[in-house]
Write a protein that holds these residues in place. Structure first.
Motif, PDB file in Angstrom:
ATOM      1  N   PHE A   1       0.824  -1.213   0.000  1.00 23.70           N
ATOM      2  CA  PHE A   1       0.000   0.000   0.000  1.00 23.70           C
ATOM      3  C   PHE A   1       0.857   1.262   0.000  1.00 23.70           C
ATOM      4  N   VAL A   2       2.051   1.204   0.623  1.00 23.37           N
ATOM      5  CA  VAL A   2       2.960   2.353   0.592  1.00 23.37           C
ATOM      6  C   VAL A   2       3.520   2.533  -0.814  1.00 23.37           C
ATOM      7  N   LEU A   3       3.906   1.429  -1.450  1.00 22.41           N
ATOM      8  CA  LEU A   3       4.428   1.507  -2.817  1.00 22.41           C
ATOM      9  C   LEU A   3       3.366   2.053  -3.760  1.00 22.41           C
ATOM     10  N   GLY A   4       2.116   1.641  -3.564  1.00 22.63           N
ATOM     11  CA  GLY A   4       1.036   2.137  -4.409  1.00 22.63           C
ATOM     12  C   GLY A   4       0.836   3.629  -4.266  1.00 22.63           C
ATOM     13  N   PHE A   5       0.860   4.147  -3.026  1.00 23.85           N
ATOM     14  CA  PHE A   5       0.706   5.583  -2.807  1.00 23.85           C
ATOM     15  C   PHE A   5       1.888   6.361  -3.397  1.00 23.85           C
ATOM     16  N   ILE A   6       3.090   5.800  -3.292  1.00 23.70           N
ATOM     17  CA  ILE A   6       4.266   6.470  -3.872  1.00 23.70           C
ATOM     18  C   ILE A   6       4.123   6.578  -5.384  1.00 23.70           C
ATOM     19  N   PHE A   7       3.713   5.495  -6.026  1.00 22.33           N
ATOM     20  CA  PHE A   7       3.557   5.502  -7.476  1.00 22.33           C
ATOM     21  C   PHE A   7       2.468   6.483  -7.903  1.00 22.33           C
ATOM     22  N   LYS A   8       1.353   6.504  -7.187  1.00 24.74           N
ATOM     23  CA  LYS A   8       0.275   7.417  -7.547  1.00 24.74           C
ATOM     24  C   LYS A   8       0.706   8.869  -7.364  1.00 24.74           C
ATOM     25  N   THR A   9       1.414   9.154  -6.276  1.00 24.82           N
ATOM     26  CA  THR A   9       1.846  10.526  -6.016  1.00 24.82           C
ATOM     27  C   THR A   9       2.845  11.011  -7.056  1.00 24.82           C
ATOM     28  N   VAL A  10       3.825  10.164  -7.392  1.00 25.74           N
ATOM     29  CA  VAL A  10       4.906  10.579  -8.288  1.00 25.74           C
ATOM     30  C   VAL A  10       4.457  10.548  -9.748  1.00 25.74           C
ATOM     31  N   PHE A  11       3.978   9.397 -10.196  1.00 25.75           N
ATOM     32  CA  PHE A  11       3.737   9.222 -11.630  1.00 25.75           C
ATOM     33  C   PHE A  11       2.362   9.716 -12.088  1.00 25.75           C
ATOM     34  N   ALA A  12       1.406   9.850 -11.174  1.00 23.97           N
ATOM     35  CA  ALA A  12       0.074  10.319 -11.559  1.00 23.97           C
ATOM     36  C   ALA A  12      -0.138  11.784 -11.203  1.00 23.97           C
ATOM     37  N   PHE A  13       0.076  12.133  -9.928  1.00 22.77           N
ATOM     38  CA  PHE A  13      -0.247  13.491  -9.483  1.00 22.77           C
ATOM     39  C   PHE A  13       0.845  14.512  -9.821  1.00 22.77           C
ATOM     40  N   GLN A  14       2.114  14.125  -9.685  1.00 26.85           N
ATOM     41  CA  GLN A  14       3.196  15.090  -9.929  1.00 26.85           C
ATOM     42  C   GLN A  14       3.630  15.118 -11.390  1.00 26.85           C
ATOM     43  N   LEU A  15       3.928  13.958 -11.960  1.00 25.46           N
ATOM     44  CA  LEU A  15       4.408  13.913 -13.342  1.00 25.46           C
ATOM     45  C   LEU A  15       3.266  13.836 -14.363  1.00 25.46           C
ATOM     46  N   GLY A  16       2.132  13.268 -13.947  1.00 24.68           N
ATOM     47  CA  GLY A  16       1.002  13.169 -14.860  1.00 24.68           C
ATOM     48  C   GLY A  16       1.195  12.174 -15.991  1.00 24.68           C
ATOM     49  N   TRP A  17       2.086  11.203 -15.811  1.00 20.95           N
ATOM     50  CA  TRP A  17       2.336  10.224 -16.862  1.00 20.95           C
ATOM     51  C   TRP A  17       1.239   9.164 -16.948  1.00 20.95           C
ATOM     52  N   LEU A  18       0.652   8.808 -15.810  1.00 15.71           N
ATOM     53  CA  LEU A  18      -0.320   7.720 -15.757  1.00 15.71           C
ATOM     54  C   LEU A  18      -1.563   8.176 -15.015  1.00 15.71           C
ATOM     55  N   ASP A  19      -2.660   7.480 -15.252  1.00 15.06           N
ATOM     56  CA  ASP A  19      -3.906   7.788 -14.554  1.00 15.06           C
ATOM     57  C   ASP A  19      -3.839   7.273 -13.120  1.00 15.06           C
TER      58      ASP A  19
END
Length: 310
Positions: free
Chosen positions: A147-165
């Motif tokens: 669950f920590v890895l999932g939140f890290i991925f969502k924060t970095v690649f979705a919310f900050q970089l906008g690469w993924l949904d």
């Protein structure tokens, strides 16, 4: 080979009965009443509750319920009816399993490609910088909860970089499934890499590798045929058991990324104490585990010619 497969299939019957019985007993030992939960906080009349319990067969002894469940499943492929919605569990399985199968297939592919690739690289460069970097990376993946890895991925690649949904809106879109698949495969990927690394490094020091090299065989053949076939045996064993674990362990991942698959369905069913739905879903997972175990045993003979099944 045929006799061995037949014997293994016969051995699976008591294993299947034992595991499904255990699951059935554990689920129906949970506190709460799904029928009473239909009426909300106000509750229904005792007559109405008793009538519904009789309709769904919940007023019978637990072993009688299990025997009836097994007969309906084996002879009619009927997994029962979900109490909350009144829908057949087979319909729910038909909706949930394709979603989880796509997620699991993508995660399994990532696990194999990256896990084997990093493991082979580390094993071939044992004791060097590449080996150290791979070991540090896999140790981090093992140490971080899902669950920590999932939140890290969502924060970095979705919310900050906008690469993924950040969430999966279309379960048929593999682009949206990519991030949850990486998160789901993260822990298993690390184990595959470390297991491959240890196996490759050990087999590199074996006599048959030195003999093949001394005979003048090309290095590509020595590594690709002789080294890898023997090094992959323990890895295949882990991959076979991990396939079912990926499907059953997707509860957290599917919840994080709003995926309506097996994991989410099991989580909702546990909350509502929908024993019929839980048992139906887990029964399919048991069958997948058994089939994967048989396939792994058969692959041993392909990877190692010395293994023969009489």
């Amino acid at each position: 080979m045929g006799r061995y497969v037949a014997r293994r299939l016969l051995q699976m019957i008591p294993v299947f009965i034992g595991t499904t019985l255990l699951i059935f007993l554990m689920v129906y030992a949970l506190p709460g009443d799904p029928v009473a939960g239909l009426f909300g906080d106000k509750g229904g009349s005792p007559q109405a509750v008793a009538a519904l319990r009789h309709e769904y067969g919940l007023d019978k002894p637990i072993l009688v319920q299990y025997v009836n469940y097994m007969k309906d499943m084996v002879f009619h492929l009927d997994f029962g009816t979900q109490i909350a919605s009144g829908r057949p569990v087979t319909d729910i399985l038909g909706e949930a399993f394709p979603v989880t199968l796509r997620l699991t297939a993508l995660a399994f592919t990532i696990e194999i490609v990256l896990g084997l690739g990093l493991g082979i690289l580390a094993g071939m460069k044992a004791g060097k910088l590449a080996d150290t970097l791979v070991l540090i990376f896999t140790l981090l993946m093992i140490s971080v909860p899902v669950f920590v890895l999932g939140f890290i991925f969502k924060t970095v690649f979705a919310f900050q970089l906008g690469w993924l949904d950040p969430n999966v809106n279309d379960s048929t879109n593999y682009g949206q499934l990519l991030m949850p698949a990486i998160v789901l495969a993260g822990l298993s990927l690390a184990y595959v890499a470390r297991l491959t690394r240890s196996s490759v490094a050990e087999n590199l020091r074996s006599d048959y590798i030195r003999t093949a090299t001394a005979k003048g065989l090309p290095r590509r053949r020595v590594i690709g045929v002789h080294l890898m076939r023997n090094s992959l045996i323990p890895v295949v064993t882990y991959l076979g058991t991990d396939l079912g674990a990926l499907m059953g362990g997707a509860v957290v991942t599917e919840g994080l990324f709003n995926i309506k698959g097996v994991g989410g369905t099991i989580f909702e069913s546990i909350q509502r104490r929908e024993g019929t739905t839980i048992v139906g879903l887990v029964t399919i997972l048991v069958l997948i585990y058994l089939a994967a175990s048989l396939l792994v045993d058969l692959l041993y003979a392909v990877l190692d010619p010395r293994i023969r099944y009489a």
